[in-house]
Enzyme design. Structure first.
Site, PDB file in Angstrom:
ATOM      1  N   LYS A   1     -18.957  13.801  22.898  1.00 43.89           N
ATOM      2  CA  LYS A   1     -20.128  14.046  23.758  1.00 43.89           C
ATOM      3  C   LYS A   1     -19.682  14.293  25.208  1.00 43.89           C
ATOM      4  O   LYS A   1     -20.097  15.267  25.840  1.00 43.89           O
ATOM      5  CB  LYS A   1     -21.083  12.847  23.703  1.00 43.89           C
TER       6      LYS A   1
ATOM      7  N   ASP B   1     -27.238  13.378  23.055  1.00 47.31           N
ATOM      8  CA  ASP B   1     -27.461  12.053  23.634  1.00 47.31           C
ATOM      9  C   ASP B   1     -28.730  11.491  22.992  1.00 47.31           C
ATOM     10  O   ASP B   1     -29.256  12.059  22.026  1.00 47.31           O
ATOM     11  CB  ASP B   1     -27.559  12.136  25.171  1.00 47.31           C
TER      12      ASP B   1
END
Ligand code: SF4
Length: 218
Positions: A127, A146
């Site tokens: 991420k 997220d």
């Protein structure tokens, strides 16, 4: 919605993107930064913390530490103190120091520009790497997943997956690659402004007609 084919879902997603783009024409990463290194640090600090809080902390942090070597050489206790209010600061300070040591030792002090190299840095996951690649280098290697992206992708019926890695894979198959970075911004902005976790404003939602509202009370 369960019988929606990939083709139909892709077509619906195309229609979802139009109002999102129109509603959030300036959607961007809300973590303040001027360099790839600053974005990397801010993204590490953003885990379990609001962007607003991270921006307050980095205002001073970025003045104090200006290079990867600065972070690599800083005493751990000093980094912990400087990042304390973002939460989980012991882990975050350790990860920042480890990542910056690797940047100095293996990459000549410059943040690397590939997924493979970024995820080799201590404490940098997919991420964080996606955030840095997409926003600091303009490279679409993946989709940032997220908490907002995960929630909206589920509610919008784009995926039934629960882990970020699997959600990302499904979104990558649906969203055109040039839009991967922007797409996560659109969902994050929509998640913060309209499709809130506890109180989504479905009545005024710009994509209501295209949303099956999966997992929500009808
Ligand atoms: S209709 Fe409701 S659940 Fe669907 S995206 Fe909009 S706010 Fe979220």
């Amino acid at each position: 919605m369960s019988r929606e084919t990939l083709k139909v879902r892709t077509a619906r997603l195309k229609k979802i993107i139009v109002p999102l783009e129109r509603t959030y024409p300036t959607a961007h990463c809300e973590l303040d930064h001027h360099t790839p290194l600053e974005l990397l640090i801010a993204t590490i600090l953003s885990a379990q913390c609001t962007d607003k809080r991270v921006n307050i902390v980095t205002r001073d942090l970025f003045k104090r530490y200006r290079s990867a070597a600065n972070y690599a050489e800083a005493p751990l206790a000093e980094l912990e103190q400087a990042t304390k209010t973002t939460g989980f600061f012991r882990n975050k300070a350790r990860n920042i120091k480890a990542a910056c040591q690797a940047i100095v030792e293996k990459h000549g002090g410059k943040v690397p520009q590939t997924m493979e190299e970024l995820i080799q840095l201590g404490g940098v996951g997919r991420k964080t790497a996606n955030v840095v690649l997409g926003n600091a280098f303009g490279v679409n290697v993946g989709v940032v997943v997220d908490t907002h992206v995960a929630r909206l992708a589920y509610r919008l019926g784009l995926t039934k997956q629960k882990t970020p890695e699997k959600i990302e894979r499904e979104l990558m198959a649906l969203v055109p690659q040039p839009q991967w970075t922007l797409f996560s911004h659109w969902l994050i902005w929509h998640g913060r402004r309209r499709c809130l976790a506890r109180k989504p404003d479905c009545v005024n939602c710009e994509i209501q007609k295209l949303c099956p509202r999966i997992g929500m009370k009808k």
